[in-house]
Design a protein around this motif. Structure first.
Motif, short mmCIF file in Angstrom:
data_model
loop_
_atom_site.label_atom_id
_atom_site.label_comp_id
_atom_site.label_asym_id
_atom_site.label_seq_id
_atom_site.Cartn_x
_atom_site.Cartn_y
_atom_site.Cartn_z
N PHE A 59 0.82 -1.21 0.00
CA PHE A 59 0.00 0.00 0.00
C PHE A 59 0.86 1.27 0.00
O PHE A 59 0.63 2.21 0.76
N THR A 60 1.88 1.27 -0.88
CA THR A 60 2.74 2.46 -1.04
C THR A 60 2.58 3.01 -2.45
O THR A 60 1.74 3.86 -2.70
N ASP A 61 3.41 2.50 -3.39
CA ASP A 61 3.35 2.99 -4.76
C ASP A 61 3.26 1.85 -5.78
O ASP A 61 3.69 1.99 -6.92
N GLU A 62 2.66 0.72 -5.35
CA GLU A 62 2.59 -0.45 -6.25
C GLU A 62 1.90 -0.12 -7.57
O GLU A 62 2.32 -0.57 -8.64
N GLY A 63 0.82 0.65 -7.50
CA GLY A 63 0.09 0.99 -8.71
C GLY A 63 0.90 1.84 -9.66
O GLY A 63 0.87 1.64 -10.88
N VAL A 64 1.66 2.79 -9.12
CA VAL A 64 2.50 3.64 -9.96
C VAL A 64 3.59 2.84 -10.65
O VAL A 64 3.84 2.99 -11.85
N ARG A 65 4.25 1.98 -9.89
CA ARG A 65 5.32 1.17 -10.47
C ARG A 65 4.78 0.25 -11.57
O ARG A 65 5.41 0.08 -12.61
N ALA A 66 3.60 -0.32 -11.34
CA ALA A 66 2.98 -1.15 -12.37
C ALA A 66 2.62 -0.32 -13.60
O ALA A 66 2.80 -0.76 -14.75
N ALA A 67 2.14 0.91 -13.37
CA ALA A 67 1.78 1.79 -14.48
C ALA A 67 3.01 2.13 -15.33
O ALA A 67 2.93 2.18 -16.57
N LEU A 68 4.15 2.34 -14.69
CA LEU A 68 5.37 2.65 -15.43
C LEU A 68 5.82 1.44 -16.26
O LEU A 68 6.33 1.59 -17.38
N VAL A 69 5.61 0.24 -15.72
CA VAL A 69 5.91 -0.97 -16.50
C VAL A 69 5.01 -1.04 -17.72
O VAL A 69 5.46 -1.35 -18.84
N ILE A 70 3.74 -0.74 -17.53
CA ILE A 70 2.79 -0.76 -18.65
C ILE A 70 3.20 0.24 -19.71
O ILE A 70 3.15 -0.05 -20.92
N ARG A 71 3.64 1.43 -19.31
CA ARG A 71 4.05 2.44 -20.28
C ARG A 71 5.24 1.98 -21.10
O ARG A 71 5.36 2.31 -22.28
#
Length: 215
Positions: A59-71
């Motif tokens: 519950f920190t920045d998991e979504g952001v890191r995943a989004a950067l992988v997607i990009r």
């Protein structure tokens, strides 16, 4: 258009799915964590992914890191991040990776269905959508030697609306002025920020990145 939702709150996930369907999107997958999001994007190659910034397990920045992988791996998939609080650095991280198809909104915006749908469609079409509260916080945090000091208060206001992702028509409507006046302000902004001649949309993105402190 196809969409994937990554949100650990079941109620919010259901709400976002309903809004997406209302807007004409087809929700092809829903997940509660970053790993599930990456698997879903790999399998379905959606047009847009709506992603919670903070998800299990940390519950920190998991979504952001995943989004950067997607990009990086699936650049045709647009990303709309949702966050409980204003954390503008995440918006800057995403915007610095590409010229469009990204958004960052507070979760409270979902309740304004019309506004949220407009942001969804804009991001899915390759535009940007930045929460007004993020823009306001960026203005507060500007330093004394900021190059944006060259801009007039009205030009800063226009640039802030550009950062939110508004079109010239949208900016004109918000400021209650003509589109020609908005175009003049934008031309002045681009000139004062020493942005080289290029495609219009790209110069707008460069101006927003400068606004975010990444240009």
């Amino acid at each position: 258009m196809r969409a994937v939702i990554a949100e650990d709150s079941v109620l919010l996930r259901i709400g976002v799915a309903k809004v997406l369907e209302t807007a004409g999107f087809r929700v092809v997958a829903e997940t509660a964590d970053a790993e599930g999001l990456l698997r879903a994007v790999d399998e379905h190659r959606p047009d847009i992914a709506v992603v919670d910034v903070r998800m299990p397990p940390g519950f920190t920045d998991e979504g952001v890191r995943a989004a950067l992988v997607i990009r990086r791996q699936w650049p045709d998939t647009a990303i709309l991040l949702l966050s409980q609080y204003v954390e503008e650095r995440y918006a800057a991280d995403l915007l610095s990776t590409d010229s469009g198809g990204v958004g960052y909104l507070l979760k409270q915006r979902v309740a304004d269905v019309e506004e949220f749908i407009e942001a969804l469609r804009r991001v899915a079409a390759g535009g940007t959508a930045l929460d007004p509260q993020v823009v306001a916080q960026l203005l507060v945090r500007r330093g004394a030697a900021d190059p944006l000091d060259r801009l007039t208060p009205r030009e800063l206001e226009v640039l802030g609306l550009m950062a939110e992702g508004r079109s010239n028509a949208g900016i004109a409507s918000h400021l209650v002025v003509g589109e020609s006046a908005v175009a003049k302000h934008i031309n002045n902004i681009l000139a004062k920020l020493d942005l080289p001649p290029a495609e219009g949309a790209h110069r707008r993105v460069l101006a927003v990145l400068r606004f975010l402190g990444r240009g």
